[in-house]
Design an enzyme around this catalytic site. Structure first.
Site, PDB file in Angstrom:
ATOM      1  N   LYS A 343       0.851  -1.183   0.000  1.00 56.90           N
ATOM      2  CA  LYS A 343       0.000   0.000   0.000  1.00 56.90           C
ATOM      3  C   LYS A 343       0.893   1.243   0.000  1.00 56.90           C
ATOM      4  O   LYS A 343       1.799   1.374   0.814  1.00 56.90           O
ATOM      5  CB  LYS A 343      -0.911   0.001   1.221  1.00 56.90           C
ATOM      6  CG  LYS A 343      -2.052   1.004   1.155  1.00 56.90           C
ATOM      7  CD  LYS A 343      -3.054   0.782   2.267  1.00 56.90           C
ATOM      8  CE  LYS A 343      -4.250   1.720   2.123  1.00 56.90           C
ATOM      9  NZ  LYS A 343      -5.250   1.523   3.189  1.00 56.90           N
ATOM     10  N   GLU A 434     -19.317  -6.093  10.004  1.00 56.82           N
ATOM     11  CA  GLU A 434     -20.267  -5.290  10.761  1.00 56.82           C
ATOM     12  C   GLU A 434     -21.320  -6.140  11.466  1.00 56.82           C
ATOM     13  O   GLU A 434     -21.702  -5.852  12.606  1.00 56.82           O
ATOM     14  CB  GLU A 434     -20.947  -4.273   9.836  1.00 56.82           C
ATOM     15  CG  GLU A 434     -20.012  -3.228   9.254  1.00 56.82           C
ATOM     16  CD  GLU A 434     -19.351  -3.657   7.957  1.00 56.82           C
ATOM     17  OE1 GLU A 434     -18.652  -2.822   7.355  1.00 56.82           O
ATOM     18  OE2 GLU A 434     -19.537  -4.827   7.548  1.00 56.82           O
ATOM     19  N   ARG A 462     -25.381  -2.431   7.317  1.00 58.00           N
ATOM     20  CA  ARG A 462     -25.019  -3.817   7.029  1.00 58.00           C
ATOM     21  C   ARG A 462     -25.285  -4.730   8.223  1.00 58.00           C
ATOM     22  O   ARG A 462     -25.309  -5.947   8.071  1.00 58.00           O
ATOM     23  CB  ARG A 462     -23.551  -3.896   6.624  1.00 58.00           C
ATOM     24  CG  ARG A 462     -23.143  -2.851   5.605  1.00 58.00           C
ATOM     25  CD  ARG A 462     -21.749  -3.048   5.102  1.00 58.00           C
ATOM     26  NE  ARG A 462     -21.766  -3.902   3.932  1.00 58.00           N
ATOM     27  CZ  ARG A 462     -20.670  -4.382   3.339  1.00 58.00           C
ATOM     28  NH1 ARG A 462     -19.485  -4.113   3.831  1.00 58.00           N
ATOM     29  NH2 ARG A 462     -20.760  -5.132   2.273  1.00 58.00           N
TER      30      ARG A 462
END
Length: 697
Positions: A343, A434, A462
């Site tokens: 990243k 979630e 969610r």
């Protein structure tokens, strides 16, 4: 020598240390108007294109701000995918979309990229209405495999010979929906290519058993490769001693270094020697040993559920990626290609701080590039609401050892870093999961613990079934700290938290608070936490108005609103009177609008309602009995089902003769722009509220 897709030499991406204040020279990138142009480039030209594309992202993101590290990390992967696939006929689905900037550049949107996230500019995420190359609109994680599977099955039913590929990060893979889709892909015997972009990050560092499994796959120094005939082979792979994944996971996967799999080559030899008694190992062809080893040590999660697994590969070795993807795309069935990327690749500050550089602000126009080596800091001294929440956590945890905090991979964004460091045994980051976060809290609440779930409004959607069935139905003592409630500016409709009041207030056993400023946020968090039952506090993204928090202030009573201002003529006016009921942080602008109306002679009362559920119905009754003839509600939420609807329901049920007006977001999704521009577009800034009320009255 085995005929596998190998690179003949190592390629080092160009390294940058500063954002680019001026557009770089990109002769090859300038020739790419669509992915079809990539197919005419040589291998060396593709490698140069990667350097140019990375440089262009450093420039354009400095202009626009936005997601940063993930985009730099997938430059080579994006080029390889569009080189191999025949997009848009072949369909490419990105998960979340944090990493789609390079994709946008290569699909005809290069010159518009600096407009990304701005009003009337490109969207922050893939958007079907923006380009035929954006096959699926995204913004929430873990959806790509399901969507791509649907496309693959549709192509099969329609008799279309198109390839479908999904790109998903290791962080998004922790979402249960991804595994549901993988399970079904095998069951459907679907032709589906899944590319796992493994950078041991989502927004925060990746955690949990799945990440530990990926670390083991990477550190054992082996890869499942594919030759030009489509044969799957196990090969050795070099690992650098300073590999970031290994260093990152040593603290959590020390046992992996002692695992039998890390000594796989010698174990293969022992097994083969036993199977072929008296036959020395050395004459056996390498690939025979590799195939036997593959059978004997089939401990790979993806293979275990039925995927053909290839990798892990260096996600920055562009020739290797092109070769592997060309061969993998010809395989039938469900195939997963595992690539490891860094990243922030190529920008040293981002490689060193991938969390801080997940997203960046715009490069100041008056500054040179050297001033932009850190994410931009806000100029206002006012605290962010996430910091108010973090301060409240720390304050409360000092005196209540029953408090436990849960987040689905949002520790930094939710202001929980200090708490996580101070109380690690009482902090639970469950990764991007979630639904699990909500039910985990429910399980904890069955004991004496008092869980607080810190979650963004858009992501709580969610976990809605779990909130109803596992928490509220059992009236469990769980507090939801709902961040990013309301409009969220440049991230647009996918991240807007404008539905939570509607989907929460219809649920029995829950109380809902909407603070108007920083002090109220702290106090309402206290009130909801002390409440013995299910509670929610919603607060916006970004900074407050600068009000100091008085932790010693008197507790806020549940269901009690507060009159914050009234015009001088309220008690003497004989005509109509207006009450403006503010829910949440639109209160300050509602008060400003009300004062302008009062300057025109109107009698006005402004109320900080504080509570959406329970409403302060006694105050509403009192206002009406005192001569209020018009009630306007103001909220940064959808009008349908929102706080104003709650007021309407009460007034109608009581038979009050009063005229009602609800100000909020009409029945539409609000496109990306600055938060101020979004508020103006919805007539929810001070001018818009004033004009709406003036026109109404």
């Amino acid at each position: 020598m085995s005929d596998v897709a190998t690179s003949k030499k190592s390629y080092q991406a160009k390294v940058f240390t500063e954002l680019l204040a001026e557009r770089p020279v990109t002769p090859i990138l300038d020739r790419v108007a669509s992915p079809a142009d990539l197919k005419h480039l040589s291998s060396d030209e593709l490698i140069q294109l990667a350097d140019e594309l990375r440089a262009y992202l450093l420039y354009s993101t400095g202009v626009s701000g936005g997601h940063f590290g993930a985009n730099l990390g997938v430059v080579e992967l994006t080029i390889a995918l569009h080189t191999v696939l025949n997009t848009p006929y072949d369909q490419l689905v990105w998960d979340v979309g944090h990493q789609a900037y390079a994709h946008k550049v290569l699909t005809g949107r290069r010159d518009r990229l600096p407009s990304i996230r701005s009003k009337d500019g490109l969207t922050a995420f893939p958007e079907r209405n923006e380009s035929e190359y954006d096959t699926f609109g995204v913004g929430h994680s873990s959806t790509s495999i399901s969507a791509a599977l649907g496309m693959s099955l549709a192509a099969r039913l329609l008799g279309e010979n198109r390839k479908v590929a999904a790109v998903i990060g290791d962080g998004a893979m922790t979402g249960g929906m991804a595994f549901e889709a993988m399970n079904d892909a095998v069951q459907q015997n679907a032709d589906l290519l899944v590319v796992l972009n493994d950078n041991d990050m989502s927004i925060s560092a990746a955690i949990g058993g799945f990440s530990r499994h990926l670390a083991r796959l990477w550190q054992r120094g082996l890869a499942m490769d594919i030759d030009k005939h489509g044969n799957i082979l196990m090969v050795k792979r070099d690992i650098s001693s300073d590999d970031r994944r290994i260093r990152h996971y040593l603290h959590m996967a020390n046992e992996a270094l002692e695992d039998v799999s890390s000594r796989l080559p010698s174990k293969i030899g022992e097994k083969i020697s036993g199977l072929f008694s008296g036959t020395p190992l050395s004459p056996l062809p390498d690939k025979i040993a590799e195939k036997i080893g593959d059978k004997l040590f089939a401990d790979n999660l993806f293979k275990a559920i039925g995927f053909t697994y290839l990798g892990p590969f260096d996600g920055h070795d562009l020739p290797k990626l092109v070769s592997v993807l060309e061969r993998a795309s010809q395989l039938k069935g469900a195939v997963l290609v595992h690539v490891h990327t860094v990243k922030g690749k190529g920008f040293l500050p981002a490689e060193a701080d991938p969390i801080g550089y997940h997203a960046i602000g715009k490069l100041p126009k008056t500054a040179d590039a050297s001033t932009a080596n850190q994410p931009n800091k806000p100029s206002t001294p006012a605290k962010k609401y996430s910091q108010i929440f973090g301060d409240w956590l720390m304050h409360t945890a000092k005196t209540d050892d029953k408090l436990v905090a849960i987040t689905p991979a949002m520790a930094e964004g939710s202001g929980m870093v200090e708490y996580a460091s101070a109380y690690p045994e009482r902090f639970f980051d469950v990764a991007i999961a979630e639904q699990h976060a909500v039910t985990l809290a429910a399980g904890m609440a069955t004991s004496v613990l008092k869980p607080v779930v810190a979650i963004y409004s858009t992501f709580l959607q969610r976990g809605y079934d779990q909130l109803i069935h596992d928490v509220a139905l059992q009236n469990l003592d769980v507090t939801f700290a709902i961040d990013r409630a309301g409009l969220v500016g440049e991230d647009g409709a996918t991240h807007a938290g404008v539905f939570d009041l509607a989907y929460l207030r219809c649920v029995p056993n829950i109380i809902i608070a909407a603070p108007s400023d920083e002090h109220e946020c702290h106090q309402l968090l206290n009130a909801c936490y002390q409440h013995q039952g299910t509670a929610a506090v919603r607060y916006p993204r970004g900074n407050g108005i600068g009000r100091a928090v008085d932790v010693a202030d008197a507790p806020v009573q549940i269901g009690r609103a507060n009159v914050v201002w009234q015009s001088d003529n309220v008690d003497t006016a004989h005509g109509g009177k207006l009450a403006v009921l503010g829910f949440g942080t639109r209160l300050a602008d509602a008060k400003t609008a009300a004062m302008r109306l009062a300057d025109n002679g109107l009698a006005v009362v402004v109320v900080d309602m504080r509570w959406v559920k329970p409403l302060d119905t006694a105050l509403i009754d009192q206002l009406i009995s005192s001569g209020v003839t018009h009630i306007a509600t103001v909220e940064e939420h959808q009008i349908a089902g929102g706080a104003g609807s709650a007021v309407n329901e009460y007034v109608i049920a009581k038979g009050h003769q009063v005229t009602l007006k609800n100000l909020g977001i009409t029945d539409r999704f609000i496109e990306h722009a600055s938060h101020e521009q979004q508020l103006a577009a919805c007539s929810l800034d001070a001018d818009g509220i004033y004009q709406s009320l003036a026109d109404w009255l």
